[in-house]
Design an enzyme around this catalytic site. Structure first.
Site, PDB file in Angstrom:
ATOM      1  N   SER A 155       0.870  -1.189   0.000  1.00 10.04           N
ATOM      2  CA  SER A 155       0.000   0.000   0.000  1.00 10.04           C
ATOM      3  C   SER A 155       0.898   1.227   0.000  1.00 10.04           C
ATOM      4  O   SER A 155       2.056   1.148   0.437  1.00 10.04           O
ATOM      5  CB  SER A 155      -0.861   0.006   1.263  1.00 10.04           C
ATOM      6  OG  SER A 155      -1.418   1.287   1.487  1.00 10.04           O
ATOM      7  N   TYR A 168      -1.605  -0.560  10.620  1.00 10.50           N
ATOM      8  CA  TYR A 168      -1.809  -0.981   9.228  1.00 10.50           C
ATOM      9  C   TYR A 168      -0.599  -0.591   8.377  1.00 10.50           C
ATOM     10  O   TYR A 168      -0.063  -1.416   7.627  1.00 10.50           O
ATOM     11  CB  TYR A 168      -3.076  -0.329   8.664  1.00 10.50           C
ATOM     12  CG  TYR A 168      -3.315  -0.626   7.200  1.00 10.50           C
ATOM     13  CD1 TYR A 168      -3.737  -1.888   6.788  1.00 10.50           C
ATOM     14  CD2 TYR A 168      -3.100   0.341   6.224  1.00 10.50           C
ATOM     15  CE1 TYR A 168      -3.950  -2.175   5.441  1.00 10.50           C
ATOM     16  CE2 TYR A 168      -3.307   0.063   4.882  1.00 10.50           C
ATOM     17  CZ  TYR A 168      -3.739  -1.192   4.492  1.00 10.50           C
ATOM     18  OH  TYR A 168      -3.934  -1.476   3.164  1.00 10.50           O
TER      19      TYR A 168
HETATM   20  P1  NDP Z   1     -11.391  -6.351   0.456  1.00  9.48           P
HETATM   21  O1  NDP Z   1     -11.854  -6.235   1.873  1.00  9.48           O
HETATM   22  O2  NDP Z   1     -12.395  -6.155  -0.618  1.00  9.48           O
HETATM   23  O3  NDP Z   1     -10.670  -7.742   0.234  1.00  9.48           O
HETATM   24  C1  NDP Z   1      -9.969  -8.418   1.246  1.00  9.48           C
HETATM   25  C2  NDP Z   1      -9.908  -9.884   0.890  1.00  9.48           C
HETATM   26  O4  NDP Z   1      -9.148 -10.583   1.865  1.00  9.48           O
HETATM   27  C3  NDP Z   1     -11.281 -10.538   0.842  1.00  9.48           C
HETATM   28  O5  NDP Z   1     -11.355 -11.378  -0.273  1.00  9.48           O
HETATM   29  C4  NDP Z   1     -11.323 -11.354   2.123  1.00  9.48           C
HETATM   30  O6  NDP Z   1     -12.144 -12.501   1.924  1.00  9.48           O
HETATM   31  C5  NDP Z   1      -9.854 -11.748   2.246  1.00  9.48           C
HETATM   32  N1  NDP Z   1      -9.538 -12.161   3.597  1.00  9.48           N
HETATM   33  C6  NDP Z   1      -9.750 -11.470   4.747  1.00  9.48           C
HETATM   34  N2  NDP Z   1      -9.345 -12.197   5.801  1.00  9.48           N
HETATM   35  C7  NDP Z   1      -8.894 -13.387   5.300  1.00  9.48           C
HETATM   36  C8  NDP Z   1      -8.367 -14.557   5.892  1.00  9.48           C
HETATM   37  N3  NDP Z   1      -8.190 -14.652   7.221  1.00  9.48           N
HETATM   38  N4  NDP Z   1      -8.032 -15.570   5.083  1.00  9.48           N
HETATM   39  C9  NDP Z   1      -8.198 -15.488   3.747  1.00  9.48           C
HETATM   40  N5  NDP Z   1      -8.662 -14.394   3.123  1.00  9.48           N
HETATM   41  C10 NDP Z   1      -9.015 -13.363   3.912  1.00  9.48           C
HETATM   42  O7  NDP Z   1     -10.224  -5.290   0.322  1.00  9.48           O
HETATM   43  P2  NDP Z   1      -9.206  -4.942  -0.882  1.00  9.48           P
HETATM   44  O8  NDP Z   1      -9.508  -5.671  -2.095  1.00  9.48           O
HETATM   45  O9  NDP Z   1      -9.114  -3.468  -0.914  1.00  9.48           O
HETATM   46  O10 NDP Z   1      -7.849  -5.448  -0.219  1.00  9.48           O
HETATM   47  C11 NDP Z   1      -6.919  -6.281  -0.873  1.00  9.48           C
HETATM   48  C12 NDP Z   1      -5.531  -5.836  -0.463  1.00  9.48           C
HETATM   49  O11 NDP Z   1      -5.287  -4.533  -0.960  1.00  9.48           O
HETATM   50  C13 NDP Z   1      -5.281  -5.776   1.044  1.00  9.48           C
HETATM   51  O12 NDP Z   1      -4.019  -6.326   1.325  1.00  9.48           O
HETATM   52  C14 NDP Z   1      -5.279  -4.282   1.324  1.00  9.48           C
HETATM   53  O13 NDP Z   1      -4.523  -3.965   2.458  1.00  9.48           O
HETATM   54  C15 NDP Z   1      -4.677  -3.760   0.037  1.00  9.48           C
HETATM   55  N6  NDP Z   1      -4.885  -2.343  -0.266  1.00  9.48           N
HETATM   56  C16 NDP Z   1      -6.149  -1.860  -0.432  1.00  9.48           C
HETATM   57  C17 NDP Z   1      -6.343  -0.527  -0.699  1.00  9.48           C
HETATM   58  C18 NDP Z   1      -7.700   0.070  -0.806  1.00  9.48           C
HETATM   59  O14 NDP Z   1      -7.837   1.312  -0.756  1.00  9.48           O
HETATM   60  N7  NDP Z   1      -8.753  -0.721  -0.975  1.00  9.48           N
HETATM   61  C19 NDP Z   1      -5.206   0.387  -0.857  1.00  9.48           C
HETATM   62  C20 NDP Z   1      -3.926  -0.234  -0.695  1.00  9.48           C
HETATM   63  C21 NDP Z   1      -3.781  -1.548  -0.430  1.00  9.48           C
HETATM   64  P3  NDP Z   1     -12.928 -13.323   3.039  1.00  9.48           P
HETATM   65  O15 NDP Z   1     -13.531 -12.319   3.977  1.00  9.48           O
HETATM   66  O16 NDP Z   1     -13.935 -14.072   2.228  1.00  9.48           O
HETATM   67  O17 NDP Z   1     -11.921 -14.214   3.684  1.00  9.48           O
END
Ligand code: NDP
Length: 261
Positions: A155, A168
């Site tokens: 990020s 974070y």
């Molecule tokens: P989302 O919340 O949409 O996606 C997060 C994903 O992680 C979901 O598919 C969730 O699925 C999965 N997840 C959460 N906990 C677990 C677990 N214990 N085991 C397996 N899977 C898990 O957020 P984003 O798509 O935005 O996030 C994706 C990445 O991008 C993250 O690393 C975030 O930090 C990073 N990011 C996001 C930004 C933003 O502004 N959105 C900016 C910069 C970085 P489920 O709950 O079904 O397990």
């Protein structure tokens, strides 16, 4: 006039096996769809099995190949079992998009220790569980086919200072720094390592935020900029993985055009 666009340019990831974590929503979901459209067979991991099955159905309807594995990546044994499934079903992964993560900002003095732990458990320990389980497959694939990719989602928080996002941001600084070290270790074995550092992307990430100040800051930001979409990041990951084997984009920062920092 001759065309210089070879078939491989159209589906540059044909023959590749991509594992995507955090694929049930947001960036992971969009990236799984995009990698499949580029020709990769995708294996999608997250906890919500129903969402993964819907994604697989969509990819297969569009002519792609996908497999769902419902896994909590904080469970090292479950991740190892998933890697064994990928090895037996697909011959091993050669592209890993290590993307699952959670963002839970709060002023440090609130001592939201449960939220600190959730971020550390997923963004660091979960990330490492996935690296540990799949790195042998990436190394083996690179030895056999000449290239493999480990793409970690970091990020802009890894570089910038955002008050109340300390834990974070520190987990993401870990991801970026780790990626640079792993690149130095694995590059000689033809495994490219990249860190993707997005600015604000509209996903479910924001829906887990409970801190009022952070929620207000996010809401206000919508008035001054158009947030990135998950598809914007998906295209970036597709581009990184489609480069010639000799080229490794080690760190990619993708920002909303109007986001200053
Ligand atoms: P989302 O919340 O949409 O996606 C997060 C994903 O992680 C979901 O598919 C969730 O699925 C999965 N997840 C959460 N906990 C677990 C677990 N214990 N085991 C397996 N899977 C898990 O957020 P984003 O798509 O935005 O996030 C994706 C990445 O991008 C993250 O690393 C975030 O930090 C990073 N990011 C996001 C930004 C933003 O502004 N959105 C900016 C910069 C970085 P489920 O709950 O079904 O397990």
């Amino acid at each position: 006039m001759t065309t210089r666009t070879p078939h491989t340019f159209v589906r540059p990831l044909s023959g590749r096996v991509a594992v995507v974590t955090g694929a049930s929503s947001g960036i992971g979901e969009a990236t799984a769809e995009h990698l499949a459209a580029l020709g990769a067979r995708v294996v999608v991991l997250a906890r919500r099995a129903d969402r993964l099955e819907e994604l697989v159905a969509r990819i297969e309807k569009d002519g792609g190949h996908a497999t769902a594995l419902a896994v909590d990546v904080t469970d090292a044994a479950a991740v190892r079992a998933a890697a064994e499934r990928v090895a037996s079903a697909c011959g091993g992964a050669d592209l890993l998009f290590n993307n699952a993560g959670v963002m839970l900002p709060a002023p440090v003095e609130e001592l939201a220790t449960e939220q600190w732990q959730r971020q550390i458990d997923l963004n660091i320990t979960g990330l490492m569980n996935v690296i540990g389980a799949f790195t042998p497959q990436l190394v083996a694939a690179a030895a056999e086919r000449g290239v493999a990719d480990l793409v970690n989602t970091s990020s802009i928080a890894a570089q910038n200072i955002f008050p109340n996002f300390a834990v974070y941001s520190a987990t993401k600084a870990y991801v970026t720094h780790l990626s640079r070290h792993l690149r130095a270790e694995l590059g000689a074995k033809n495994v490219r390592v990249s860190a993707i550092e997005p600015g604000i992307v509209g996903t479910e990430l924001q829906s887990h935020v409970t801190d009022e100040g952070a929620l207000a800051w996010l809401e206000d930001s919508k008035a001054t900029m158009e947030w990135l979409t998950p598809e914007d990041v998906a295209q970036t990951v597709g581009f990184v993985a489609s480069l010639p084997a000799r080229a490794n984009l080690q760190q990619v920062t993708i920002m909303p055009t109007a986001q200053a920092g």
